[in-house]
Design a protein around this motif. Structure first.
Motif, PDB file in Angstrom:
ATOM      1  N   ARG A   1       0.824  -1.222  -0.138  1.00  0.00           N
ATOM      2  CA  ARG A   1       0.088   0.140  -0.127  1.00  0.00           C
ATOM      3  C   ARG A   1       0.796   1.262  -0.085  1.00  0.00           C
ATOM      4  N   ASP A   2       1.820   1.274   0.926  1.00  0.00           N
ATOM      5  CA  ASP A   2       2.723   2.558   1.079  1.00  0.00           C
ATOM      6  C   ASP A   2       3.321   2.694  -0.243  1.00  0.00           C
ATOM      7  N   ARG A   3       3.991   1.768  -0.742  1.00  0.00           N
ATOM      8  CA  ARG A   3       4.876   1.780  -1.966  1.00  0.00           C
ATOM      9  C   ARG A   3       3.947   2.617  -3.243  1.00  0.00           C
ATOM     10  N   LEU A   4       2.819   1.724  -3.342  1.00  0.00           N
ATOM     11  CA  LEU A   4       1.852   2.189  -4.367  1.00  0.00           C
ATOM     12  C   LEU A   4       1.362   3.416  -4.301  1.00  0.00           C
ATOM     13  N   LEU A   5       1.152   3.936  -3.017  1.00  0.00           N
ATOM     14  CA  LEU A   5       0.578   5.511  -2.799  1.00  0.00           C
ATOM     15  C   LEU A   5       1.448   6.392  -3.051  1.00  0.00           C
ATOM     16  N   GLU A   6       2.870   6.126  -2.595  1.00  0.00           N
ATOM     17  CA  GLU A   6       3.814   6.928  -2.935  1.00  0.00           C
ATOM     18  C   GLU A   6       4.311   7.160  -4.569  1.00  0.00           C
ATOM     19  N   LYS A   7       4.176   5.815  -5.271  1.00  0.00           N
ATOM     20  CA  LYS A   7       4.392   6.066  -6.601  1.00  0.00           C
ATOM     21  C   LYS A   7       3.286   6.946  -7.312  1.00  0.00           C
ATOM     22  N   ALA A   8       2.072   6.642  -6.769  1.00  0.00           N
ATOM     23  CA  ALA A   8       0.866   7.414  -7.291  1.00  0.00           C
ATOM     24  C   ALA A   8       0.982   8.953  -7.061  1.00  0.00           C
ATOM     25  N   LYS A   9       1.370   9.313  -5.853  1.00  0.00           N
ATOM     26  CA  LYS A   9       1.327  10.859  -5.632  1.00  0.00           C
ATOM     27  C   LYS A   9       2.901  11.489  -5.986  1.00  0.00           C
ATOM     28  N   ARG A  10       3.937  10.722  -6.606  1.00  0.00           N
ATOM     29  CA  ARG A  10       4.976  11.666  -6.894  1.00  0.00           C
ATOM     30  C   ARG A  10       4.800  12.649  -8.151  1.00  0.00           C
ATOM     31  N   PRO A  11       5.424  13.850  -8.014  1.00  0.00           N
ATOM     32  CA  PRO A  11       4.976  14.777  -9.054  1.00  0.00           C
ATOM     33  C   PRO A  11       5.881  14.392 -10.141  1.00  0.00           C
ATOM     34  N   VAL A  12       5.198  14.374 -11.357  1.00  0.00           N
ATOM     35  CA  VAL A  12       5.689  14.483 -12.807  1.00  0.00           C
ATOM     36  C   VAL A  12       5.260  15.555 -13.716  1.00  0.00           C
ATOM     37  N   ASN A  13       5.944  15.761 -14.644  1.00  0.00           N
ATOM     38  CA  ASN A  13       5.570  16.721 -15.704  1.00  0.00           C
ATOM     39  C   ASN A  13       4.952  16.346 -16.943  1.00  0.00           C
TER      40      ASN A  13
ATOM     41  N   ASN B   1       3.899  20.189 -20.218  1.00  0.00           N
ATOM     42  CA  ASN B   1       4.735  20.413 -19.087  1.00  0.00           C
ATOM     43  C   ASN B   1       4.164  20.882 -17.849  1.00  0.00           C
ATOM     44  N   LYS B   2       2.743  20.698 -17.625  1.00  0.00           N
ATOM     45  CA  LYS B   2       2.089  20.863 -16.349  1.00  0.00           C
ATOM     46  C   LYS B   2       2.654  19.832 -15.443  1.00  0.00           C
ATOM     47  N   LYS B   3       2.687  20.248 -14.237  1.00  0.00           N
ATOM     48  CA  LYS B   3       3.279  19.602 -12.889  1.00  0.00           C
ATOM     49  C   LYS B   3       1.969  19.046 -12.237  1.00  0.00           C
ATOM     50  N   MET B   4       2.144  17.565 -12.233  1.00  0.00           N
ATOM     51  CA  MET B   4       0.824  16.923 -11.523  1.00  0.00           C
ATOM     52  C   MET B   4       1.272  15.843 -10.708  1.00  0.00           C
ATOM     53  N   PRO B   5       0.663  15.240 -10.119  1.00  0.00           N
ATOM     54  CA  PRO B   5       0.838  13.861  -9.229  1.00  0.00           C
ATOM     55  C   PRO B   5       0.741  12.689 -10.585  1.00  0.00           C
ATOM     56  N   TYR B   6       1.583  11.689 -10.295  1.00  0.00           N
ATOM     57  CA  TYR B   6       1.612  10.762 -11.393  1.00  0.00           C
ATOM     58  C   TYR B   6       0.257   9.870 -11.677  1.00  0.00           C
ATOM     59  N   SER B   7      -0.756   9.989 -10.568  1.00  0.00           N
ATOM     60  CA  SER B   7      -1.908   9.009 -10.663  1.00  0.00           C
ATOM     61  C   SER B   7      -2.862  10.053 -11.564  1.00  0.00           C
ATOM     62  N   SER B   8      -2.624  11.497 -11.862  1.00  0.00           N
ATOM     63  CA  SER B   8      -3.435  12.018 -12.638  1.00  0.00           C
ATOM     64  C   SER B   8      -3.161  12.051 -14.073  1.00  0.00           C
ATOM     65  N   LEU B   9      -2.056  11.470 -14.342  1.00  0.00           N
ATOM     66  CA  LEU B   9      -1.258  11.723 -15.845  1.00  0.00           C
ATOM     67  C   LEU B   9      -2.017  11.092 -16.633  1.00  0.00           C
ATOM     68  N   SER B  10      -2.358   9.901 -16.463  1.00  0.00           N
ATOM     69  CA  SER B  10      -2.852   9.257 -17.554  1.00  0.00           C
ATOM     70  C   SER B  10      -4.417   9.967 -17.993  1.00  0.00           C
ATOM     71  N   TYR B  11      -5.106  10.367 -16.922  1.00  0.00           N
ATOM     72  CA  TYR B  11      -6.368  11.090 -17.159  1.00  0.00           C
ATOM     73  C   TYR B  11      -6.192  12.425 -17.950  1.00  0.00           C
ATOM     74  N   HIS B  12      -5.144  13.037 -17.601  1.00  0.00           N
ATOM     75  CA  HIS B  12      -4.816  14.400 -18.349  1.00  0.00           C
ATOM     76  C   HIS B  12      -4.440  13.938 -19.674  1.00  0.00           C
ATOM     77  N   LEU B  13      -3.695  12.979 -19.697  1.00  0.00           N
ATOM     78  CA  LEU B  13      -3.323  12.775 -21.327  1.00  0.00           C
ATOM     79  C   LEU B  13      -4.610  12.202 -22.094  1.00  0.00           C
TER      80      LEU B  13
END
Ligand SMILES: [Zn+2]
Length: 84
Positions: A27-39, A44-56
């Motif tokens: 759980r901790d590892r998965l949530l950590e990966k999901a909330k890490r910031p990516v561009n 080049n908008k900054k967002m958490p990793y979990s939102s990237l696929s939806y945004h794309l």
């Protein structure tokens, strides 16, 4: 006939149970990966990793690519495997 120790599960039931255990243990590892910031690679908008696929999908009409690249080429109704 020996008594069965484990319940007989269908493939779907097994996968559901497996993913529940996997999520509980990691759980901790998965949530950590999901909330890490990516561009975003496009705007080049900054967002958490979990939102990237939806945004794309929503903002750039990005089509999901399969993770495993298969070299299956269809030619005149027959499948031809290429290994290169
Ligand atoms: Zn973007």
């Amino acid at each position: 006939m020996p008594k069965k120790k484990y319940p007989q599960l269908t493939a779907e039931e097994y996968n559901t149970a497996y993913m529940k255990v996997y999520y509980f243990l990691n759980r901790d590892r998965l949530l950590e990966k999901a909330k890490r910031p990516v561009n975003c690679p496009s705007c080049n908008k900054k967002m958490p990793y979990s939102s990237l696929s939806y945004h794309l999908r929503k903002c750039h009409n990005h089509v999901k690519q399969p993770k495993i690249k298969n070299n299956l080429v269809k030619e005149d109704g027959t499948f031809k495997l290429t290994f290169d």
